[in-house]
Scaffold this motif. Structure first.
Motif, short mmCIF file in Angstrom:
data_model
loop_
_atom_site.label_atom_id
_atom_site.label_comp_id
_atom_site.label_asym_id
_atom_site.label_seq_id
_atom_site.Cartn_x
_atom_site.Cartn_y
_atom_site.Cartn_z
N VAL A 46 0.84 -1.20 0.00
CA VAL A 46 0.00 0.00 0.00
C VAL A 46 0.88 1.26 0.00
N LEU A 47 1.92 1.26 0.84
CA LEU A 47 2.82 2.41 0.89
C LEU A 47 3.52 2.63 -0.45
N ILE A 48 3.96 1.54 -1.07
CA ILE A 48 4.65 1.65 -2.34
C ILE A 48 3.71 2.14 -3.44
N SER A 49 2.46 1.65 -3.42
CA SER A 49 1.49 2.10 -4.42
C SER A 49 1.20 3.59 -4.27
N TRP A 50 1.03 4.06 -3.04
CA TRP A 50 0.79 5.47 -2.79
C TRP A 50 2.00 6.30 -3.20
N MET A 51 3.20 5.77 -2.94
CA MET A 51 4.42 6.48 -3.34
C MET A 51 4.48 6.64 -4.86
N HIS A 52 4.17 5.56 -5.61
CA HIS A 52 4.19 5.66 -7.07
C HIS A 52 3.18 6.70 -7.56
N THR A 53 2.03 6.78 -6.90
CA THR A 53 1.01 7.76 -7.29
C THR A 53 1.55 9.18 -7.08
N ARG A 54 2.14 9.44 -5.92
CA ARG A 54 2.69 10.75 -5.64
C ARG A 54 3.81 11.11 -6.61
N LEU A 55 4.67 10.14 -6.88
CA LEU A 55 5.79 10.39 -7.78
C LEU A 55 5.31 10.64 -9.21
N PHE A 56 4.24 9.97 -9.61
CA PHE A 56 3.72 10.18 -10.96
C PHE A 56 3.27 11.63 -11.14
N PHE A 57 2.52 12.15 -10.17
CA PHE A 57 2.08 13.54 -10.29
C PHE A 57 3.26 14.50 -10.13
N GLY A 58 4.26 14.10 -9.35
CA GLY A 58 5.47 14.91 -9.28
C GLY A 58 6.21 14.93 -10.59
N MET A 59 6.19 13.79 -11.29
CA MET A 59 6.82 13.73 -12.61
C MET A 59 6.11 14.66 -13.58
N LEU A 60 4.77 14.68 -13.54
CA LEU A 60 4.02 15.54 -14.45
C LEU A 60 4.39 17.01 -14.27
N SER A 61 4.59 17.41 -13.01
CA SER A 61 4.96 18.82 -12.78
C SER A 61 6.38 19.13 -13.24
N ARG A 62 7.21 18.08 -13.36
CA ARG A 62 8.60 18.26 -13.81
C ARG A 62 8.78 17.86 -15.27
N LEU A 63 7.70 17.56 -15.95
CA LEU A 63 7.79 17.01 -17.30
C LEU A 63 8.61 17.88 -18.26
N PRO A 64 8.40 19.21 -18.29
CA PRO A 64 9.21 20.02 -19.21
C PRO A 64 10.71 19.90 -18.94
N LEU A 65 11.09 19.91 -17.65
CA LEU A 65 12.51 19.82 -17.30
C LEU A 65 13.08 18.46 -17.70
N LEU A 66 12.34 17.37 -17.41
CA LEU A 66 12.83 16.03 -17.73
C LEU A 66 12.96 15.84 -19.23
N LEU A 67 12.00 16.37 -19.99
CA LEU A 67 12.08 16.27 -21.45
C LEU A 67 13.23 17.10 -22.00
N TRP A 68 13.44 18.28 -21.44
CA TRP A 68 14.55 19.13 -21.87
C TRP A 68 15.89 18.43 -21.63
N ARG A 69 16.02 17.76 -20.50
CA ARG A 69 17.26 17.03 -20.21
C ARG A 69 17.51 15.94 -21.25
N LYS A 70 16.44 15.24 -21.65
CA LYS A 70 16.60 14.18 -22.63
C LYS A 70 17.04 14.76 -23.98
N VAL A 71 16.46 15.89 -24.35
CA VAL A 71 16.83 16.52 -25.62
C VAL A 71 18.28 17.03 -25.54
N ALA A 72 18.62 17.66 -24.40
CA ALA A 72 19.97 18.23 -24.24
C ALA A 72 21.05 17.15 -24.21
N ALA A 73 20.67 15.96 -23.72
CA ALA A 73 21.64 14.87 -23.63
C ALA A 73 22.00 14.35 -25.01
#
Length: 244
Positions: free
Chosen positions: A217-244
């Motif tokens: 249950v804790l791990i499932s809730w963690m993945h949910t929180r991290l997923f929404f955290g990823m969405l808020s960081r999506l532009p930065l993460l995509l930019w890093r992939k392009v820059a790499a």
């Protein structure tokens, strides 16, 4: 690089002595974090720290969970001046023979997070093995990368400056969700990863503190929180992939 081993311990009085001896044989100072163990295990830890000045003991009065013990240990290691911390389990499932490879990677790539990638033998419980793949997929989604091959392996080396900085800014999971969450958040912070294959076994008489219902249950809730955290960081993460 100034490195110490941080070993979270909760009622592993039997195998922990062998783990400490193996670490000391490699010349590593050791920080044992007693996560509220029962008296017998606590006495073993007292004896280990009394017998060797390079074995320090940090005792938590109340059980915090593996993550809570690691957070306390990482903060303490950083406070006393270490630059890196090797995390290893107290139950003997990690093969200390592989330790020189972890240390060599950390020496060569001191700014990287060195993460173990398990090579299992026949002792691994099949349910645990298959269940890990769901977490791997979520980690790859939440980091938009395959940088972390196995986020659940508890054999790893942290560069302490960025790790402690992240711990100060974010409340990371205190139990079995810790290993995964800190790995994802370090990737988000731009810390690069090196994956080191390492042999892992599950001793027949090993003591596991994984509680299927609670921890899943804790791990499932963690993945949910991290997923929404990823969405808020999506532009930065995509930019890093392009820059790499």
């Amino acid at each position: 690089m100034n490195i110490t081993a941080v070993v979270p311990v909760y009622n592993h009085g039997g195998p922990v002595g062998g783990v400490v001896r193996a670490l000391r044989a490699q010349g590593l100072p050791v920080l044992l974090v007693d996560d509220g163990s029962e008296r017998g295990c606590a006495a073993v830890l007292d004896a280990l720290s009394a017998a060797d000045a390079e074995v320090r003991l940090l005792r938590l009065a109340v059980n915090q969970g593996k993550g809570g013990a690691m957070i306390a240990g990482l903060n303490e290691a950083h406070r006393v001046g270490f630059t890196h911390a090797l995390q290893i389990d107290a139950d003997g499932q990690h093969d200390v023979v592989d330790l020189p490879r972890f240390l060599a990677e950390a020496e060569t790539f001191p700014d990287h997070f060195i993460c173990g990638c398990p090579v299992y033998d026949a002792s691994v419980p099949k349910g645990r093995l298959y269940g890990r793949y769901a977490t791997h997929i979520w980690v790859w989604i939440n980091t938009l990368s395959f940088e972390v091959k196995d986020s659940m392996c508890g054999f790893r080396v942290y560069p302490l400056a960025p790790t402690v900085a992240r711990l100060e800014r974010t409340r990371i999971g205190r139990r079995m969700d810790f290993d995964v969450e800190i790995a994802v958040r370090l990737v988000w912070d731009g810390v690069r990863v090196r994956n080191v294959p390492t042999r892992v076994r599950y001793p027949e008489d090993g003591v596991s503190h994984f509680r299927a219902l609670r921890d899943n249950v804790l791990i499932s809730w963690m993945h949910t929180r991290l997923f929404f955290g990823m969405l808020s960081r999506l532009p930065l993460l995509l930019w890093r992939k392009v820059a790499a």
